[in-house]
Design an enzyme around this catalytic site. Structure first.
Site, PDB file in Angstrom:
ATOM      1  N   CYS A   1     -13.948  10.094  53.734  1.00 24.34           N
ATOM      2  CA  CYS A   1     -13.832   8.786  54.387  1.00 24.34           C
ATOM      3  C   CYS A   1     -12.889   8.861  55.583  1.00 24.34           C
ATOM      4  CB  CYS A   1     -13.371   7.730  53.386  1.00 24.34           C
ATOM      5  SG  CYS A   1     -11.822   8.114  52.541  1.00 24.34           S
TER       6      CYS A   1
ATOM      7  N   CYS B   1     -18.356  -2.744  58.899  1.00 21.12           N
ATOM      8  CA  CYS B   1     -18.623  -1.310  58.950  1.00 21.12           C
ATOM      9  C   CYS B   1     -18.722  -0.777  57.525  1.00 21.12           C
ATOM     10  CB  CYS B   1     -17.503  -0.593  59.713  1.00 21.12           C
ATOM     11  SG  CYS B   1     -17.686   1.202  59.807  1.00 21.12           S
TER      12      CYS B   1
ATOM     13  N   CYS C   1     -18.738   8.285  50.841  1.00 23.02           N
ATOM     14  CA  CYS C   1     -18.011   8.520  49.587  1.00 23.02           C
ATOM     15  C   CYS C   1     -18.932   9.150  48.543  1.00 23.02           C
ATOM     16  CB  CYS C   1     -17.462   7.204  49.057  1.00 23.02           C
ATOM     17  SG  CYS C   1     -16.610   7.357  47.462  1.00 23.02           S
TER      18      CYS C   1
ATOM     19  N   ASP D   1     -12.558 -13.356  47.256  1.00 23.04           N
ATOM     20  CA  ASP D   1     -12.179 -12.743  48.528  1.00 23.04           C
ATOM     21  C   ASP D   1     -11.450 -13.753  49.411  1.00 23.04           C
ATOM     22  OD1 ASP D   1     -11.967 -10.748  50.428  1.00 23.04           O
ATOM     23  OD2 ASP D   1     -13.910 -11.158  51.325  1.00 23.04           O
TER      24      ASP D   1
ATOM     25  N   CYS E   1      -9.550  -0.703  62.599  1.00 19.38           N
ATOM     26  CA  CYS E   1     -10.719  -0.752  61.718  1.00 19.38           C
ATOM     27  C   CYS E   1     -11.862  -1.515  62.389  1.00 19.38           C
ATOM     28  CB  CYS E   1     -10.341  -1.421  60.405  1.00 19.38           C
ATOM     29  SG  CYS E   1     -11.705  -1.614  59.251  1.00 19.38           S
TER      30      CYS E   1
END
Length: 394
Positions: free
Chosen positions: A206, A253, A260, A145, A226
């Site tokens: 979503c 979040c 989903c 990441d 976001c």
């Protein structure tokens, strides 16, 4: 032995199967291999940047980073394959929220230890095992990441899943609550076929659930709206029009993943033990957060993802969450922040007090204004004092 010649007993296919077994033994839930060709999503990524949807994350548009995202070999010129790994973290369904208290919410991936360190060490162990197996060093680079790689595109191409409308990578049997790791290897391995189809169908849960309307039908994410971006990456004031939508989130979040169907039906209810939730980290007490000094912040969150929000950012977020809860029990902590916290936090604390329909909150705003605070705080206080918000008789 020549650099890229396998031992006679180990063909490229055998080596790949061995790597898969080793990776799974180390705790990786998904393993795939792809080539080093430019990711298909690069052009779309450029369009996203051109539209300014990355917000204040200017590092994403640096020329050297763009060049590396387009051509992974810029990160390792000898690279011939990319090993893509996934580790499952504990999903929101793993814990029930506390029955009482003024609690904030933390995204599930941040409930435990810092995944960057854990997975980098784990991938490093895998590489040491590979080099011991082959009896020679293998040039490689590990990304967790981090680094200029389009990880979801590479994961899709390695067969690990498809990119959903929530922009997360989704696996049909494991959902989307997992971390991705990419290892560039100077080793030729047979690639896996790309994931064949998009299984979102006509579902828009979503998109419909996102309280700040950050998602769209074209699988785009406006990071500027976001909640994860607002609570983690944004360093300055949170736009006033988005504060209500943040609810009680103080770090990240999970909403677009929680709703989903692939997660509701198939995501494991417990994740990798290395990321087991720490006590009090998933639903922290907002009043305690708001009263923390920098030392207490470091002591509590050192070695966890929450350090990325920084002290002022987490306090700012806690103030917004208290305002959204609108509970008078949060007034003393907000008053304390108005006196002791940095100006950025004070401005959000004043906003929060203005959301609480209570005479004590109104008095606190007027008293803070009388102390002649810095301009950003003074302007907010003036707005809240002049607003004719309904008051209770408490």
């Amino acid at each position: 032995m020549a650099r890229d010649v396998m031992p006679e007993a180990l063909s490229p296919h055998d080596l790949k199967a061995w790597l898969r077994r080793e990776a799974e033994a180390l705790g990786f839930a998904l393993v795939g291999v792809t080539g080093v060709d430019p990711p298909e999503g690069y052009a779309r990524y450029l369009t996203w940047l051109a539209q300014g949807m990355h917000g204040a994350m200017t590092w994403m548009a640096r020329p050297e980073a763009l060049a590396a995202r387009q051509d992974p070999k810029r990160l390792l010129p000898e690279a011939k394959s990319i090993l893509v790994l996934a580790a499952v973290y504990w999903p929101p369904y793993a814990l029930d929220p506390p029955a009482s208290g003024l609690r904030g919410r933390v995204a599930a991936y941040a409930w435990g230890r810092d995944y960057h360190r854990v997975l980098r060490k784990r991938a490093g162990r895998l590489m040491r095992a590979l080099q011991a197996r082959l009896g020679r060093p293998i040039p490689h680079r590990i990304f967790v990441d981090s680094g200029p790689v389009l990880e979801r595109d590479l994961a899709k191409r390695a067969g690990l899943g498809w990119i959903g409308r929530n922009t997360c990578l989704i696996h049909p049997r494991k959902g989307s609550f997992f971390f991705l790791v990419e290892v560039l290897l100077a080793l030729e391995l047979p690639p896996d076929p790309p994931f064949p189809t998009d299984l979102c169908g006509r579902c828009t849960r979503c998109i419909d659930a996102c309280p700040t309307q950050a998602l769209d039908l074209a699988k785009g994410l406006d990071a500027r709206r976001c909640i994860s971006y607002l609570t983690i990456e944004l360093r300055g004031p949170i736009p006033e029009g988005l504060r209500r939508g943040m609810g009680s989130w103080v770090f990240g979040c999970d909403i677009c993943q929680e709703v989903c169907p692939w997660n509701l039906r198939f995501a494991p209810r417990q994740g990798d033990p290395a990321f087991a939730p720490r006590a009090g980290q998933a639903y922290p007490d907002l009043r305690e957060l708001l009263r923390m000094d920098p030392r207490a912040f470091r002591q509590r969150f050192q070695g966890t993802p929450l350090m990325r929000a920084k002290w002022t950012g987490l306090l700012r977020n806690a103030a917004v969450a208290l305002g959204n809860l609108g509970d008078p029990r949060g007034i003393p902590a907000l008053v304390w922040a108005l006196r002791k916290a940095p100006p950025l936090v004070q401005e959000h604390a004043a906003w929060a007090l203005g959301r609480i329909p209570n005479r004590a909150a109104r008095r606190a705003l007027r008293r803070a204004l009388a102390r002649k605070p810095v301009r950003i705080v003074r302007r907010r206080l003036q707005r809240e004092v002049s607003a004719r918000a309904p008051e209770s008789r408490q």
